[in-house]
Design a protein around this motif. Structure first.
Motif, PDB file in Angstrom:
ATOM      1  N   VAL A   1       0.870  -1.181   0.000  1.00 24.75           N
ATOM      2  CA  VAL A   1       0.000   0.000   0.000  1.00 24.75           C
ATOM      3  C   VAL A   1       0.904   1.229   0.000  1.00 24.75           C
ATOM      4  CG1 VAL A   1      -1.842   1.259   1.166  1.00 24.75           C
ATOM      5  CG2 VAL A   1      -1.775  -1.245   1.290  1.00 24.75           C
ATOM      6  N   VAL A   2       0.924   1.934  -1.112  1.00 28.51           N
ATOM      7  CA  VAL A   2       1.780   3.117  -1.259  1.00 28.51           C
ATOM      8  C   VAL A   2       0.966   4.334  -0.828  1.00 28.51           C
ATOM      9  CG1 VAL A   2       3.213   4.462  -2.835  1.00 28.51           C
ATOM     10  CG2 VAL A   2       2.960   1.988  -3.177  1.00 28.51           C
ATOM     11  N   GLU A   3       1.222   4.790   0.379  1.00 29.58           N
ATOM     12  CA  GLU A   3       0.430   5.874   0.972  1.00 29.58           C
ATOM     13  C   GLU A   3       1.087   7.220   0.677  1.00 29.58           C
ATOM     14  OE1 GLU A   3      -1.667   3.839   4.809  1.00 29.58           O
ATOM     15  OE2 GLU A   3       0.487   4.193   4.987  1.00 29.58           O
ATOM     16  N   LEU A   4       0.537   7.930  -0.302  1.00 25.97           N
ATOM     17  CA  LEU A   4       1.119   9.216  -0.700  1.00 25.97           C
ATOM     18  C   LEU A   4       0.921  10.286   0.365  1.00 25.97           C
ATOM     19  CD1 LEU A   4       0.003   9.376  -4.441  1.00 25.97           C
ATOM     20  CD2 LEU A   4       2.183   8.551  -3.515  1.00 25.97           C
ATOM     21  N   HIS A   5      -0.169  10.186   1.111  1.00 26.97           N
ATOM     22  CA  HIS A   5      -0.483  11.220   2.095  1.00 26.97           C
ATOM     23  C   HIS A   5      -0.413  10.706   3.528  1.00 26.97           C
ATOM     24  CE1 HIS A   5      -2.839  13.425  -1.322  1.00 26.97           C
ATOM     25  NE2 HIS A   5      -1.536  13.565  -1.422  1.00 26.97           N
ATOM     26  N   GLY A   6       0.221   9.545   3.704  1.00 23.83           N
ATOM     27  CA  GLY A   6       0.453   9.058   5.054  1.00 23.83           C
ATOM     28  C   GLY A   6      -0.699   8.241   5.610  1.00 23.83           C
ATOM     29  N   ASN A   7      -0.700   8.109   6.943  1.00 18.47           N
ATOM     30  CA  ASN A   7      -1.642   7.238   7.631  1.00 18.47           C
ATOM     31  C   ASN A   7      -2.032   7.879   8.956  1.00 18.47           C
ATOM     32  OD1 ASN A   7      -2.656   5.008   9.323  1.00 18.47           O
ATOM     33  ND2 ASN A   7      -1.982   3.680   7.665  1.00 18.47           N
ATOM     34  N   THR A   8      -3.324   7.972   9.214  1.00 20.60           N
ATOM     35  CA  THR A   8      -3.800   8.665  10.406  1.00 20.60           C
ATOM     36  C   THR A   8      -4.008   7.749  11.602  1.00 20.60           C
ATOM     37  OG1 THR A   8      -5.398  10.335  11.161  1.00 20.60           O
ATOM     38  CG2 THR A   8      -6.290   8.436   9.968  1.00 20.60           C
ATOM     39  N   THR A   9      -3.697   6.462  11.470  1.00 21.05           N
ATOM     40  CA  THR A   9      -3.966   5.541  12.562  1.00 21.05           C
ATOM     41  C   THR A   9      -2.808   5.450  13.565  1.00 21.05           C
ATOM     42  OG1 THR A   9      -3.159   3.609  11.323  1.00 21.05           O
ATOM     43  CG2 THR A   9      -5.490   4.173  11.104  1.00 21.05           C
ATOM     44  N   TYR A  10      -1.746   6.214  13.333  1.00 22.17           N
ATOM     45  CA  TYR A  10      -0.677   6.324  14.312  1.00 22.17           C
ATOM     46  C   TYR A  10      -0.025   7.700  14.147  1.00 22.17           C
ATOM     47  CZ  TYR A  10       2.597   5.170  10.501  1.00 22.17           C
ATOM     48  OH  TYR A  10       3.312   5.167   9.332  1.00 22.17           O
ATOM     49  N   ALA A  11       0.961   7.995  14.988  1.00 23.12           N
ATOM     50  CA  ALA A  11       1.598   9.314  14.972  1.00 23.12           C
ATOM     51  C   ALA A  11       3.106   9.166  14.847  1.00 23.12           C
ATOM     52  CB  ALA A  11       1.254  10.081  16.248  1.00 23.12           C
ATOM     53  N   ARG A  12       3.746  10.263  14.430  1.00 23.67           N
ATOM     54  CA  ARG A  12       5.203  10.287  14.340  1.00 23.67           C
ATOM     55  C   ARG A  12       5.732  11.624  14.830  1.00 23.67           C
ATOM     56  NH1 ARG A  12       7.985   6.300  12.176  1.00 23.67           N
ATOM     57  NH2 ARG A  12       7.088   4.944  10.573  1.00 23.67           N
ATOM     58  N   CYS A  13       6.933  11.591  15.386  1.00 26.78           N
ATOM     59  CA  CYS A  13       7.658  12.822  15.675  1.00 26.78           C
ATOM     60  C   CYS A  13       8.124  13.402  14.343  1.00 26.78           C
ATOM     61  CB  CYS A  13       8.854  12.532  16.578  1.00 26.78           C
ATOM     62  SG  CYS A  13      10.017  13.911  16.708  1.00 26.78           S
ATOM     63  N   ILE A  14       7.916  14.700  14.148  1.00 25.17           N
ATOM     64  CA  ILE A  14       8.307  15.305  12.871  1.00 25.17           C
ATOM     65  C   ILE A  14       9.812  15.537  12.801  1.00 25.17           C
ATOM     66  CG2 ILE A  14       6.052  16.387  12.597  1.00 25.17           C
ATOM     67  CD1 ILE A  14       7.358  19.048  13.380  1.00 25.17           C
ATOM     68  N   GLY A  15      10.502  15.332  13.928  1.00 23.24           N
ATOM     69  CA  GLY A  15      11.950  15.499  13.942  1.00 23.24           C
ATOM     70  C   GLY A  15      12.685  14.192  13.729  1.00 23.24           C
ATOM     71  N   CYS A  16      12.639  13.308  14.719  1.00 25.97           N
ATOM     72  CA  CYS A  16      13.411  12.063  14.656  1.00 25.97           C
ATOM     73  C   CYS A  16      12.639  10.916  14.020  1.00 25.97           C
ATOM     74  CB  CYS A  16      13.883  11.666  16.050  1.00 25.97           C
ATOM     75  SG  CYS A  16      12.563  11.148  17.185  1.00 25.97           S
ATOM     76  N   GLY A  17      11.320  11.075  13.845  1.00 26.65           N
ATOM     77  CA  GLY A  17      10.538  10.044  13.182  1.00 26.65           C
ATOM     78  C   GLY A  17      10.030   8.932  14.073  1.00 26.65           C
ATOM     79  N   ARG A  18      10.235   9.030  15.388  1.00 25.61           N
ATOM     80  CA  ARG A  18       9.750   7.987  16.285  1.00 25.61           C
ATOM     81  C   ARG A  18       8.237   7.841  16.166  1.00 25.61           C
ATOM     82  NH1 ARG A  18      11.059   6.850  22.702  1.00 25.61           N
ATOM     83  NH2 ARG A  18       9.247   5.526  23.087  1.00 25.61           N
ATOM     84  N   ALA A  19       7.767   6.599  16.129  1.00 20.76           N
ATOM     85  CA  ALA A  19       6.334   6.327  16.010  1.00 20.76           C
ATOM     86  C   ALA A  19       5.681   6.295  17.392  1.00 20.76           C
ATOM     87  CB  ALA A  19       6.111   5.005  15.288  1.00 20.76           C
ATOM     88  N   TYR A  20       4.434   6.749  17.434  1.00 16.30           N
ATOM     89  CA  TYR A  20       3.668   6.756  18.679  1.00 16.30           C
ATOM     90  C   TYR A  20       2.266   6.216  18.418  1.00 16.30           C
ATOM     91  CZ  TYR A  20       7.165   9.800  20.876  1.00 16.30           C
ATOM     92  OH  TYR A  20       8.332  10.317  21.398  1.00 16.30           O
ATOM     93  N   GLU A  21       1.752   5.476  19.389  1.00 17.03           N
ATOM     94  CA  GLU A  21       0.362   5.043  19.322  1.00 17.03           C
ATOM     95  C   GLU A  21      -0.541   6.231  19.658  1.00 17.03           C
ATOM     96  OE1 GLU A  21      -0.765   2.088  18.456  1.00 17.03           O
ATOM     97  OE2 GLU A  21       1.247   1.240  18.169  1.00 17.03           O
ATOM     98  N   LEU A  22      -1.705   6.283  19.008  1.00 20.33           N
ATOM     99  CA  LEU A  22      -2.619   7.398  19.262  1.00 20.33           C
ATOM    100  C   LEU A  22      -3.107   7.424  20.705  1.00 20.33           C
ATOM    101  CD1 LEU A  22      -4.861   7.573  16.063  1.00 20.33           C
ATOM    102  CD2 LEU A  22      -2.713   8.746  16.550  1.00 20.33           C
ATOM    103  N   ASP A  23      -3.263   6.246  21.315  1.00 20.59           N
ATOM    104  CA  ASP A  23      -3.728   6.211  22.707  1.00 20.59           C
ATOM    105  C   ASP A  23      -2.738   6.919  23.632  1.00 20.59           C
ATOM    106  OD1 ASP A  23      -6.002   4.865  22.025  1.00 20.59           O
ATOM    107  OD2 ASP A  23      -5.276   2.869  22.626  1.00 20.59           O
ATOM    108  N   TRP A  24      -1.455   6.759  23.352  1.00 13.78           N
ATOM    109  CA  TRP A  24      -0.434   7.436  24.166  1.00 13.78           C
ATOM    110  C   TRP A  24      -0.552   8.953  24.005  1.00 13.78           C
ATOM    111  CZ3 TRP A  24       3.506  10.875  23.340  1.00 13.78           C
ATOM    112  CH2 TRP A  24       4.440  11.028  24.363  1.00 13.78           C
ATOM    113  N   VAL A  25      -0.700   9.396  22.760  1.00 13.19           N
ATOM    114  CA  VAL A  25      -0.824  10.835  22.510  1.00 13.19           C
ATOM    115  C   VAL A  25      -2.067  11.387  23.204  1.00 13.19           C
ATOM    116  CG1 VAL A  25      -1.063  12.620  20.741  1.00 13.19           C
ATOM    117  CG2 VAL A  25       0.339  10.596  20.286  1.00 13.19           C
ATOM    118  N   LYS A  26      -3.168  10.661  23.120  1.00  8.44           N
ATOM    119  CA  LYS A  26      -4.424  11.130  23.709  1.00  8.44           C
ATOM    120  C   LYS A  26      -4.320  11.231  25.230  1.00  8.44           C
ATOM    121  CE  LYS A  26      -9.376  10.510  23.308  1.00  8.44           C
ATOM    122  NZ  LYS A  26     -10.343   9.715  24.014  1.00  8.44           N
TER     123      LYS A  26
END
Length: 253
Positions: free
Chosen positions: A122-147
């Motif tokens: 699945v080539v996602e041109l506009h990304g994926n909203t089911t998780y989050a990322r740091c815009i600096g280092c790129g670390r992935a985060y679960e949405l529940d953690w962010v919430k």
């Protein structure tokens, strides 16, 4: 050619699919509306109610980041409840049959993966909203953690590693397109023999260039969209019918 009626249009589409060995679908918001996910651009769409927050504004303003996350969490029940529709399932059936090597999508809802596509295909041109990322280092985060952090602190959290802002893993206005995904989409468009543009208004560039690229490289081009697009004139077949009804016959068992 614009199909005069659904039955003949589906028959013509079926013939093109049968004659093709490498089909590349390209999907936009229209394929997910029957799944309960509203589109962005149409009358009554999300952007007619809320102005999109550009990337530079998100980076510069804590208030903008807070508002972006408020909007995302407000949409969480909608995204969580969405299941693949007939269009998703039909494309997944062609994928399982070996007709579709991968899919290009402008969507961020993860429904193609849920329908049976491997994530790598699945080539996602506009990304994926089911998780989050740091815009600096790129670390992935679960949405529940962010919430949890958002509700505890009353503000959108920053990365625990580098301190830069965290945003949904989507591409905002003004944000660079993902290089690897753009490269792969280009390769797919250049080497297919049938390109299916489904549920896209084909006005968002550079993504809208892929149907034309495929056509210029010799592929047949089919556009399935409720409303006319600027590329209808160059398409081999245009179906202006409900996407679920159009692709439903190809779902299989």
């Amino acid at each position: 050619m614009i199909a005069k009626d659904l039955r003949s249009g589906v028959e013509q589409l079926g013939n093109l699919i049968a004659e093709s060995s490498s089909i590349v679908p390209f999907t936009g918001a229209g394929i997910s509306t029957e799944c309960g996910i509203p589109d962005f651009r149409s009358p009554g769409g999300i952007w007619t109610k809320n102005r999109p927050i550009p990337f530079d504004e998100f980076v510069a303003s804590q208030d903008a980041r807070d508002e972006a996350w408020r909007r995302r969490f407000a949409m969480q029940p909608t995204f969580a409840a969405a299941k693949p529709g007939r269009g998703h399932r039909a494309l997944a059936a062609l994928y399982r049959a070996g007709k579709v090597p991968a899919i290009i999508t402008q969507n961020i809802d993860n429904l193609h993966q849920a329908s049976g596509f491997k994530a790598d295909d699945v080539v996602e041109l506009h990304g994926n909203t089911t998780y989050a990322r740091c815009i600096g280092c790129g670390r992935a985060y679960e949405l529940d953690w962010v919430k949890q952090r958002f509700e505890t602190d009353g503000a959108a959290p920053d990365c625990i590693d580098c301190g830069d802002p965290i945003k949904t893993a989507t591409v905002s206005f003004g944000q660079a397109m993902p290089e690897d995904e753009m490269r792969r989409a280009t390769e797919l468009a250049q080497h297919c023999d049938l390109f299916l543009a489904i549920g896209s208004s084909l006005v968002v560039w550079p993504a809208a260039g892929f149907p034309l690229m495929a056509k210029n490289c010799g592929a047949k081009l089919v556009i399935i969209n409720r409303d006319p697009t600027e590329q209808d004139d160059v398409a081999d077949l245009v179906l202006r019918f409900d996407i679920g009804e159009t692709l439903g016959p190809f779902v299989g068992n």
